[in-house]
Write a protein that holds these residues in place. Structure first.
Motif, PDB file in Angstrom:
ATOM      1  N   MET A   1      67.981  78.416  31.769  1.00  0.00           N
ATOM      2  CA  MET A   1      66.782  77.898  31.107  1.00  0.00           C
ATOM      3  C   MET A   1      66.364  78.831  29.974  1.00  0.00           C
ATOM      4  O   MET A   1      66.350  80.049  30.145  1.00  0.00           O
ATOM      5  CB  MET A   1      65.636  77.777  32.104  1.00  0.00           C
ATOM      6  CG  MET A   1      65.906  76.823  33.258  1.00  0.00           C
ATOM      7  SD  MET A   1      65.888  75.097  32.758  1.00  0.00           S
ATOM      8  CE  MET A   1      64.137  74.868  32.500  1.00  0.00           C
ATOM      9  N   LYS A   2      65.980  78.259  28.831  1.00  0.00           N
ATOM     10  CA  LYS A   2      65.494  79.077  27.728  1.00  0.00           C
ATOM     11  C   LYS A   2      64.123  79.653  28.063  1.00  0.00           C
ATOM     12  O   LYS A   2      63.340  79.065  28.806  1.00  0.00           O
ATOM     13  CB  LYS A   2      65.420  78.242  26.451  1.00  0.00           C
ATOM     14  CG  LYS A   2      66.778  77.856  25.894  1.00  0.00           C
ATOM     15  CD  LYS A   2      66.642  77.122  24.578  1.00  0.00           C
ATOM     16  CE  LYS A   2      68.016  76.813  23.995  1.00  0.00           C
ATOM     17  NZ  LYS A   2      67.931  76.067  22.712  1.00  0.00           N
ATOM     18  N   LYS A   3      63.869  80.826  27.508  1.00  0.00           N
ATOM     19  CA  LYS A   3      62.625  81.526  27.802  1.00  0.00           C
ATOM     20  C   LYS A   3      61.427  80.760  27.252  1.00  0.00           C
ATOM     21  O   LYS A   3      61.460  80.241  26.129  1.00  0.00           O
ATOM     22  CB  LYS A   3      62.668  82.930  27.195  1.00  0.00           C
ATOM     23  CG  LYS A   3      61.550  83.842  27.679  1.00  0.00           C
ATOM     24  CD  LYS A   3      61.763  85.269  27.211  1.00  0.00           C
ATOM     25  CE  LYS A   3      60.695  86.183  27.768  1.00  0.00           C
ATOM     26  NZ  LYS A   3      60.895  87.590  27.350  1.00  0.00           N
ATOM     27  N   LEU A   4      60.372  80.705  28.039  1.00  0.00           N
ATOM     28  CA  LEU A   4      59.149  80.029  27.614  1.00  0.00           C
ATOM     29  C   LEU A   4      58.377  80.901  26.617  1.00  0.00           C
ATOM     30  O   LEU A   4      58.712  82.053  26.385  1.00  0.00           O
ATOM     31  CB  LEU A   4      58.282  79.710  28.825  1.00  0.00           C
ATOM     32  CG  LEU A   4      58.916  78.776  29.872  1.00  0.00           C
ATOM     33  CD1 LEU A   4      57.992  78.628  31.074  1.00  0.00           C
ATOM     34  CD2 LEU A   4      59.217  77.420  29.263  1.00  0.00           C
ATOM     35  N   SER A   5      57.314  80.325  26.054  1.00  0.00           N
ATOM     36  CA  SER A   5      56.519  80.998  25.034  1.00  0.00           C
ATOM     37  C   SER A   5      56.085  82.392  25.472  1.00  0.00           C
ATOM     38  O   SER A   5      55.448  82.563  26.520  1.00  0.00           O
ATOM     39  CB  SER A   5      55.279  80.169  24.714  1.00  0.00           C
ATOM     40  OG  SER A   5      54.313  80.910  24.024  1.00  0.00           O
ATOM     41  N   GLN A   6      56.417  83.382  24.662  1.00  0.00           N
ATOM     42  CA  GLN A   6      56.029  84.760  24.982  1.00  0.00           C
ATOM     43  C   GLN A   6      54.534  84.985  24.808  1.00  0.00           C
ATOM     44  O   GLN A   6      53.932  85.782  25.519  1.00  0.00           O
ATOM     45  CB  GLN A   6      56.828  85.732  24.102  1.00  0.00           C
ATOM     46  CG  GLN A   6      58.301  85.793  24.442  1.00  0.00           C
ATOM     47  CD  GLN A   6      59.046  86.759  23.553  1.00  0.00           C
ATOM     48  OE1 GLN A   6      58.869  86.776  22.329  1.00  0.00           O
ATOM     49  NE2 GLN A   6      59.895  87.583  24.149  1.00  0.00           N
ATOM     50  N   ILE A   7      53.932  84.264  23.878  1.00  0.00           N
ATOM     51  CA  ILE A   7      52.517  84.508  23.585  1.00  0.00           C
ATOM     52  C   ILE A   7      51.644  84.172  24.785  1.00  0.00           C
ATOM     53  O   ILE A   7      50.611  84.804  25.027  1.00  0.00           O
ATOM     54  CB  ILE A   7      52.072  83.719  22.328  1.00  0.00           C
ATOM     55  CG1 ILE A   7      50.754  84.280  21.784  1.00  0.00           C
ATOM     56  CG2 ILE A   7      51.920  82.229  22.614  1.00  0.00           C
ATOM     57  CD1 ILE A   7      50.371  83.734  20.432  1.00  0.00           C
ATOM     58  N   THR A   8      52.073  83.188  25.597  1.00  0.00           N
ATOM     59  CA  THR A   8      51.264  82.820  26.756  1.00  0.00           C
ATOM     60  C   THR A   8      51.372  83.826  27.892  1.00  0.00           C
ATOM     61  O   THR A   8      50.632  83.734  28.877  1.00  0.00           O
ATOM     62  CB  THR A   8      51.668  81.429  27.278  1.00  0.00           C
ATOM     63  OG1 THR A   8      53.063  81.432  27.595  1.00  0.00           O
ATOM     64  CG2 THR A   8      51.368  80.355  26.260  1.00  0.00           C
ATOM     65  N   GLU A   9      52.274  84.787  27.762  1.00  0.00           N
ATOM     66  CA  GLU A   9      52.377  85.850  28.756  1.00  0.00           C
ATOM     67  C   GLU A   9      51.402  86.988  28.475  1.00  0.00           C
ATOM     68  O   GLU A   9      51.244  87.896  29.293  1.00  0.00           O
ATOM     69  CB  GLU A   9      53.800  86.402  28.792  1.00  0.00           C
ATOM     70  CG  GLU A   9      54.843  85.383  29.244  1.00  0.00           C
ATOM     71  CD  GLU A   9      56.241  85.959  29.214  1.00  0.00           C
ATOM     72  OE1 GLU A   9      56.387  87.161  28.923  1.00  0.00           O
ATOM     73  OE2 GLU A   9      57.193  85.193  29.473  1.00  0.00           O
ATOM     74  N   THR A  10      50.732  86.935  27.326  1.00  0.00           N
ATOM     75  CA  THR A  10      49.876  88.045  26.914  1.00  0.00           C
ATOM     76  C   THR A  10      48.423  87.890  27.360  1.00  0.00           C
ATOM     77  O   THR A  10      47.602  88.755  27.093  1.00  0.00           O
ATOM     78  CB  THR A  10      49.922  88.221  25.385  1.00  0.00           C
ATOM     79  OG1 THR A  10      49.424  87.032  24.759  1.00  0.00           O
ATOM     80  CG2 THR A  10      51.342  88.488  24.914  1.00  0.00           C
TER      81      THR A  10
END
Length: 389
Positions: A1-10
């Motif tokens: 699976m491609k990585k999900l949005s990094q910004i929502t991890e912040t």
């Protein structure tokens, strides 16, 4: 699976809304999230019913029904001393929440900075991240929640695109004075910075405090975005009708973002909101009187239970120091204490750390809201006596 949005991890989910869910599961008393548990005014309910029956049930004008924009324009002219053209200067949104993120998306470019007073309403941090801005925090110091002029001035620089001003303030209850707003305005003009004014609690004031809109000050009309909503003033937080007022060139951009975010706020509720804005001064005086009595009652109960707190000047929250009670319980952080408080008393509050970028600053604080019916508040006062002395 491609990585999900990094910004929502912040950033995390809303702590306030999480505490409501925990409270609901426990069947407790929700003094965490700022919504009334009493009935909305009958007149505004009836206005919404009439609007539905009159056929206002399809898409609205995207940026707001004309009747509501005209009502907003009249109201802010009379109360806020802001002159705005309802055709070109107002965007009706799905609550002040959408108005804030739509405004920031309309303003921000990569590398821009936003100044935020801390403690802050928890949405401002994620809003900054989602808009692509870097937040810079300026501390409000208790117990009167003042800022230091030198620290504020030092936060401004060539990258500063905007400053967010929430007055009356959530969570502290601070009402920014005209002198403070004039100081902020001077810095905005000096650094060519926008002011984003969240004024959702503008009518909830105590002890002679006066609300001043920064947009009404000299040189600020063209560089201020004033955000508001019917949620708090008319006790309809679930209706999601808010707005942003700004100069035409800014409004054009806000409207573009809003159009593709949500298309429009609920049509019949916009018409009911327009009617609510015709209420006379007795409505607003009644609002202040009710919340003033609730404030005094709740602070008395909190102090008796061992919380340290000061009278807020506005809004319907009190940010307390829970250090003494936490020490008695052997608890060292605010989140654990908030969960323990529900366990012991059924009372839900908000951990203070959710209002700070540096979580340690709020680790001994919790916020209570008092926009609740008397039955709820009296139950809360009674169950708080269960806390250890």
């Amino acid at each position: 699976m491609k990585k999900l949005s990094q910004i929502t991890e912040t950033f995390s989910e809303s702590v306030i809304r999480e505490m409501t869910r925990i409270c609901d599961e426990a069947g407790g008393y929700n003094l965490s999230q700022g919504f009334p548990d009493f009935e909305s005014p009958k007149a505004i309910q009836e206005a919404a019913i009439r609007a539905i029956q009159a056929g206002f049930n399809q898409y609205p004008v995207t940026f707001g029904e004309p009747e509501l924009r005209e009502a907003i324009s009249r109201k802010v002219r009379d109360y806020n001393h802001i002159e705005c053209n309802p055709k070109t200067d107002i965007t009706v949104t799905c609550g002040a929440t959408e108005a804030m993120i739509a405004t920031l998306k309309a303003l921000i470019n990569p590398g821009d900075e936003i100044i935020i007073f801390e403690p802050f309403y928890e949405n401002y941090g994620p809003d900054s991240i989602l808009s692509g801005a870097t937040p810079r925090y300026v501390t409000l110091y208790g117990p009167d929640w003042h800022y230091l002029a030198a620290e504020l001035a030092a936060a401004f620089n060539e990258k500063t695109k905007a400053i967010i001003i929430n007055t009356p303030n959530n969570p502290t209850g601070k009402v920014f004075s005209k002198e403070e707003l004039a100081e902020i305005a001077a810095l905005c003009i000096k650094w060519d910075t926008y002011a984003v004014a969240d004024e959702i609690y503008e009518h909830i004031l105590y002890d002679g405090a006066r609300h001043v809109s920064i947009a009404s000050l000299p040189g600020m009309a063209e560089r201020t975005i004033t955000i508001n909503s019917i949620s708090k003033t008319y006790s309809v937080t679930g209706w999601r009708v808010g707005w942003a007022i700004a100069a035409p060139e800014i409004t054009k951009r806000i409207r573009k973002v809003h159009d593709f975010f949500t298309v429009g706020a609920p049509t019949p509720l916009q018409h009911a909101a327009a009617e609510a804005m015709t209420y006379g001064p007795e409505y607003y005086e009644g609002l202040k009187s009710h919340y003033g009595e609730a404030r005094d009652f709740v602070l008395g109960a909190l102090r008796q239970a061992g919380f340290k707190c000061e009278l807020p000047q506005g809004a319907y929250y009190v940010l307390t120091d829970a250090s003494d009670i936490m020490a008695r319980l052997g608890i060292t952080d605010d989140t654990a204490f908030s969960r323990k408080l529900i366990e012991l008393t059924g009372v839900a509050t908000v951990p203070g750390s959710s209002f700070y970028a540096n979580k340690a600053k709020g680790s001994r604080q919790v916020r209570f809201c008092f926009c609740k019916k008397w039955e709820t508040l009296k139950h809360v006062a009674q169950v708080l006596t269960k806390l250890p002395e």
